[in-house]
Design a protein around this motif. Structure first.
Motif, PDB file in Angstrom:
ATOM      1  N   ASP A  23      37.680  14.953  -6.791  1.00 27.28           N
ATOM      2  CA  ASP A  23      37.804  15.713  -5.377  1.00 27.28           C
ATOM      3  C   ASP A  23      38.119  14.591  -4.390  1.00 27.28           C
ATOM      4  O   ASP A  23      37.607  13.626  -3.949  1.00 27.28           O
ATOM      5  CB  ASP A  23      36.397  15.832  -5.043  1.00 27.28           C
ATOM      6  CG  ASP A  23      36.209  16.429  -3.478  1.00 27.28           C
ATOM      7  OD1 ASP A  23      37.318  16.923  -3.127  1.00 27.28           O
ATOM      8  OD2 ASP A  23      35.265  16.761  -2.974  1.00 27.28           O
ATOM      9  N   SER A  28      38.859  14.577  -1.429  1.00 26.33           N
ATOM     10  CA  SER A  28      38.306  14.751  -0.187  1.00 26.33           C
ATOM     11  C   SER A  28      37.146  13.756   0.237  1.00 26.33           C
ATOM     12  O   SER A  28      36.826  13.278   1.258  1.00 26.33           O
ATOM     13  CB  SER A  28      37.840  16.352   0.133  1.00 26.33           C
ATOM     14  OG  SER A  28      38.771  16.911   0.531  1.00 26.33           O
ATOM     15  N   THR A  34      40.804  16.594   5.055  1.00 32.54           N
ATOM     16  CA  THR A  34      40.788  17.259   3.483  1.00 32.54           C
ATOM     17  C   THR A  34      42.394  16.760   2.763  1.00 32.54           C
ATOM     18  O   THR A  34      43.151  16.717   3.623  1.00 32.54           O
ATOM     19  CB  THR A  34      40.999  18.703   3.523  1.00 32.54           C
ATOM     20  OG1 THR A  34      39.523  19.173   4.153  1.00 32.54           O
ATOM     21  CG2 THR A  34      40.967  19.194   2.196  1.00 32.54           C
ATOM     22  N   ASN A  89      43.271  19.024   8.783  1.00 34.17           N
ATOM     23  CA  ASN A  89      41.861  18.836   9.363  1.00 34.17           C
ATOM     24  C   ASN A  89      42.190  20.014  10.541  1.00 34.17           C
ATOM     25  O   ASN A  89      43.132  20.698  10.502  1.00 34.17           O
ATOM     26  CB  ASN A  89      41.482  17.663  10.033  1.00 34.17           C
ATOM     27  CG  ASN A  89      42.349  17.028  11.166  1.00 34.17           C
ATOM     28  OD1 ASN A  89      43.071  17.890  11.715  1.00 34.17           O
ATOM     29  ND2 ASN A  89      41.664  15.736  11.554  1.00 34.17           N
ATOM     30  N   SER A 106      48.221  19.516  10.118  1.00 33.28           N
ATOM     31  CA  SER A 106      48.147  18.753   8.688  1.00 33.28           C
ATOM     32  C   SER A 106      49.475  18.044   8.699  1.00 33.28           C
ATOM     33  O   SER A 106      50.634  18.453   9.399  1.00 33.28           O
ATOM     34  CB  SER A 106      48.379  20.117   7.724  1.00 33.28           C
ATOM     35  OG  SER A 106      49.404  20.752   7.591  1.00 33.28           O
ATOM     36  N   CYS A 113      47.943  23.644   3.814  1.00 34.36           N
ATOM     37  CA  CYS A 113      46.407  24.001   4.319  1.00 34.36           C
ATOM     38  C   CYS A 113      45.907  25.069   4.712  1.00 34.36           C
ATOM     39  O   CYS A 113      46.681  26.069   5.212  1.00 34.36           O
ATOM     40  CB  CYS A 113      46.519  22.914   5.405  1.00 34.36           C
ATOM     41  SG  CYS A 113      46.618  21.335   4.921  1.00 34.36           S
TER      42      CYS A 113
END
Length: 173
Positions: A92, A94, A119, A148, A152, A173
């Motif tokens: 992940d 993130s 992210t 976010n 992006s 995104c």
């Protein structure tokens, strides 16, 4: 003749007191609260925008550093998602990212960065690896999308290791 007496409040009588607020006081209070709410909202948007900009710059700098480290150490360097345990690669992006030799341990040159409020998406299945032999080919290697609430950005890497940042990209995104 009866005396004419004017009515004056006695010192013993309580003065009339105002209860509650006037309409003007309420309107002024609402206007001030509206102004403060507007400032707070615009400030939080600005903070999100700055957070996205800073995370993008940090990832770009890390990628540039890994490209240079691969040539100077003559080792392949890998960037991968940070594992929840803190050791090795996870799945992940993130949660942050970590960097190390592709084979073995880079010691104090290895590290981890925890992402906050952004992210991160890598568009390939394999992690980016910087080879010590630059200028292999010029085909697209992959890109990171950082997102976010404020927008992006995209960081692209080609096989030669060239890193290009595209601010205000909303593709992934």
């Amino acid at each position: 003749m009866p005396s004419l007496r004017t009515t004056q409040p006695c010192a013993d009588e309580p003065a009339l007191r105002q209860r509650g607020f006037t309409l003007i006081e309420l309107l002024v209070t609402l206007a001030v609260m509206g102004i403060l709410a507007t400032i707070g909202f615009s400030t939080s948007r600005w903070i999100e925008s700055k957070r996205l900009e800073i995370e993008t710059q940090q990832l770009q700098q890390r990628l540039e550093a890994l490209r240079q480290l691969s040539v100077s150490t003559r080792q392949s360097w890998q960037l991968c998602p940070a594992a929840a345990s803190g050791d090795g690669c996870g799945d992940d992006w993130s949660k942050g990212y970590t960097w190390n030799f592709q084979e073995g341990d880079a010691g104090r040159l290895a590290g981890t960065h925890k992402s906050e409020g952004v992210t991160i998406i890598w568009n390939k299945k394999s992690n980016p690896v910087f080879d010590p032999m630059p200028w292999k080919t010029f085909t697209s290697y992959g890109h990171f999308s950082l997102c976010n609430g404020s927008g992006s950005n995209q960081i692209s890497i080609n096989d030669a290791g060239r890193i290009v940042v595209d601010y205000s990209n909303t593709e992934d995104c």
